[in-house]
Motif scaffolding. Structure first.
Motif, short mmCIF file in Angstrom:
data_model
loop_
_atom_site.label_atom_id
_atom_site.label_comp_id
_atom_site.label_asym_id
_atom_site.label_seq_id
_atom_site.Cartn_x
_atom_site.Cartn_y
_atom_site.Cartn_z
N ILE A 22 0.75 -1.23 0.08
CA ILE A 22 -0.02 0.00 0.15
C ILE A 22 0.82 1.32 -0.08
O ILE A 22 0.49 2.19 -0.71
CB ILE A 22 -1.16 -0.11 1.23
N GLN A 23 2.03 1.43 0.89
CA GLN A 23 2.85 2.49 0.95
C GLN A 23 3.66 2.66 -0.70
O GLN A 23 3.57 3.81 -1.04
CB GLN A 23 4.10 2.17 1.90
N LEU A 26 0.61 4.09 -2.90
CA LEU A 26 0.60 5.68 -2.54
C LEU A 26 1.71 6.43 -2.91
O LEU A 26 1.57 7.47 -3.46
CB LEU A 26 0.24 5.76 -1.05
N HIS A 27 2.79 5.94 -2.90
CA HIS A 27 4.13 6.67 -3.27
C HIS A 27 4.15 6.85 -4.78
O HIS A 27 4.74 7.97 -5.27
CB HIS A 27 5.11 5.94 -2.78
N THR A 29 1.68 5.88 -7.54
CA THR A 29 0.74 6.16 -8.52
C THR A 29 0.40 7.71 -8.52
O THR A 29 0.46 8.53 -7.60
CB THR A 29 -0.66 5.57 -7.87
N ILE A 31 -0.74 11.44 -9.14
CA ILE A 31 -1.86 12.17 -8.55
C ILE A 31 -3.02 12.44 -9.42
O ILE A 31 -4.13 12.84 -8.90
CB ILE A 31 -1.33 13.32 -7.68
N GLU A 36 -8.79 3.51 -5.84
CA GLU A 36 -8.81 3.18 -4.52
C GLU A 36 -8.25 1.88 -4.22
O GLU A 36 -7.85 0.93 -5.15
CB GLU A 36 -10.51 2.91 -4.37
N ILE A 37 -8.01 1.48 -2.66
CA ILE A 37 -7.32 0.33 -2.69
C ILE A 37 -8.05 -0.62 -1.58
O ILE A 37 -8.32 -0.12 -0.59
CB ILE A 37 -5.92 0.60 -1.82
N VAL A 56 -2.77 1.26 8.08
CA VAL A 56 -3.31 1.68 6.83
C VAL A 56 -4.92 1.89 6.97
O VAL A 56 -5.35 2.79 5.65
CB VAL A 56 -2.84 0.71 5.51
N PHE A 59 -6.18 5.65 5.69
CA PHE A 59 -5.90 6.25 4.62
C PHE A 59 -7.37 6.30 3.77
O PHE A 59 -7.93 5.33 3.70
CB PHE A 59 -4.88 5.41 3.62
N GLN A 61 -7.88 6.41 0.65
CA GLN A 61 -8.11 5.45 -0.52
C GLN A 61 -8.21 3.87 -0.07
O GLN A 61 -8.41 3.23 -1.08
CB GLN A 61 -6.68 5.65 -1.36
N VAL A 62 -8.18 3.69 1.24
CA VAL A 62 -7.82 2.32 1.46
C VAL A 62 -9.17 1.77 2.18
O VAL A 62 -9.95 2.44 3.00
CB VAL A 62 -6.82 1.92 2.54
#
Length: 313
Positions: A22-23, A26-27, A29, A31, A36-37, A56, A59, A61-62
């Protein structure tokens, strides 16, 4: 809000891998993408799930879906689909890491190639070697005479997985560790077949993609790291699980004569392994017995009680 990509992954007692994945999403992808994750927790132990949620769950998105039973790879991903809203589905193993903006690269390719339904990235291991990003579908010729003869006689010239492809290339089967689908194509063929618990889902899915008149591509521009074995490890129980799934695959996609020829070749190969491989005799006897599905891990678990959470759905 329109969602471009739904990242879907499964956690099973390996939250440290899932958190790292997940990190990396987020790093790396862009902007400019709305994404969504979706994490499907396949009935992990409480401590592992709590670790995942605390790390997580905050977040935006998660989304974490807490499953009360381990539905395996296909079932877990199909549960994730029930909560997905993206134009594209990015199925990725939790022991993978994005090394660049892989989702955006694969989206851009599919945006301009309507004949392609699914792509995969250049998936590498710790040494930078290709990590089974693509392979060939089983066949009678392949089982008896190997990949080289199979490719030579095949009506479609798919590349060997030992070749380092440097440009977008059509391939026959891609690894389940990284599958990037156009959602409408995935939905049209009914998604993953949940009869498969842990193995052979990608072979079945890719066969149905080709049968549906769509193509599958390998894209080296998109880069993923795959550690491998993050949730499973290797033991005789999992090897038996593979042969259960392989039997289901053969029964589904081949006629009676082809099934007999493939299973006979498999028996000969496994007989030789009695003398060279640990647990060779046990596996040989298991295959001789018909790889009975009642011995699947699917039937060796109970439904877990879970507590409600603000972060899970």
């Amino acid at each position: 809000m329109k969602i471009d990509i739904s990242f879907i992954t499964i956690n099973y007692n390996s939250s440290h891998h899932t958190i790292a994945l997940i990190q990396s999403i987020l790093h790396h992808t862009s902007i400019d993408l709305n994404y969504e994750i979706i994490v499907v927790d396949n009935a992990s132990e409480p401590d592992d799930y709590t670790h995942l949620e605390n790390a997580v769950g905050h977040f935006p998105q998660v989304s974490i879906i807490r499953n009360r039973i381990n539905n395996g790879f296909a079932g877990g991903n199909m549960l994730g689909i029930n909560h997905a809203h993206g134009d594209y589905y990015f199925f990725i193993n939790n022991d993978c890491l994005l090394l660049n903006d892989a989702g955006n690269f694969m989206k851009s390719f599919l945006d301009t190639h309507n004949d392609v339904a699914v792509t995969t990235a250049k998936v590498t291991d710790e040494k930078g070697h290709f990590s089974s990003s693509y392979k060939q579908f089983p066949s009678v010729i392949k089982q008896w005479f190997g990949n080289s003869v199979h490719r030579a006689l095949s009506s479609k010239s798919f590349p060997s997985n030992k070749i380092r492809l440097e440009s977008p290339t059509a391939v026959e089967v891609i690894s389940g560790s990284c599958m990037f689908f156009r959602a409408v194509n995935f939905d049209a063929i009914g998604g993953f077949d949940t009869v498969f618990f842990l193995y052979c889902e990608e072979e079945d899915m890719c066969k149905r993609v080709w049968d549906h008149g769509k193509q599958i591509y390998f894209l080296p521009e998109a880069e993923i790291f795959h550690k491998g074995g993050g949730s499973s490890g290797q033991n005789i129980t999992l090897e038996k699980e593979f042969y259960i799934s392989y039997k289901l695959l053969i029964e589904k996609h081949f006629n009676r004569l082809e099934r007999i020829l493939i299973k006979t070749a498999l028996l000969f190969k496994q007989f030789r392994r009695i003398f060279t491989k640990k647990n060779g005799l046990s596996l040989f006897l298991f295959i001789v017995s018909g790889s009975p599905i009642h011995q699947s891990l699917r039937y060796k678990q109970s439904i877990k009680r879970v507590t409600s959470s603000l972060h899970s759905r």
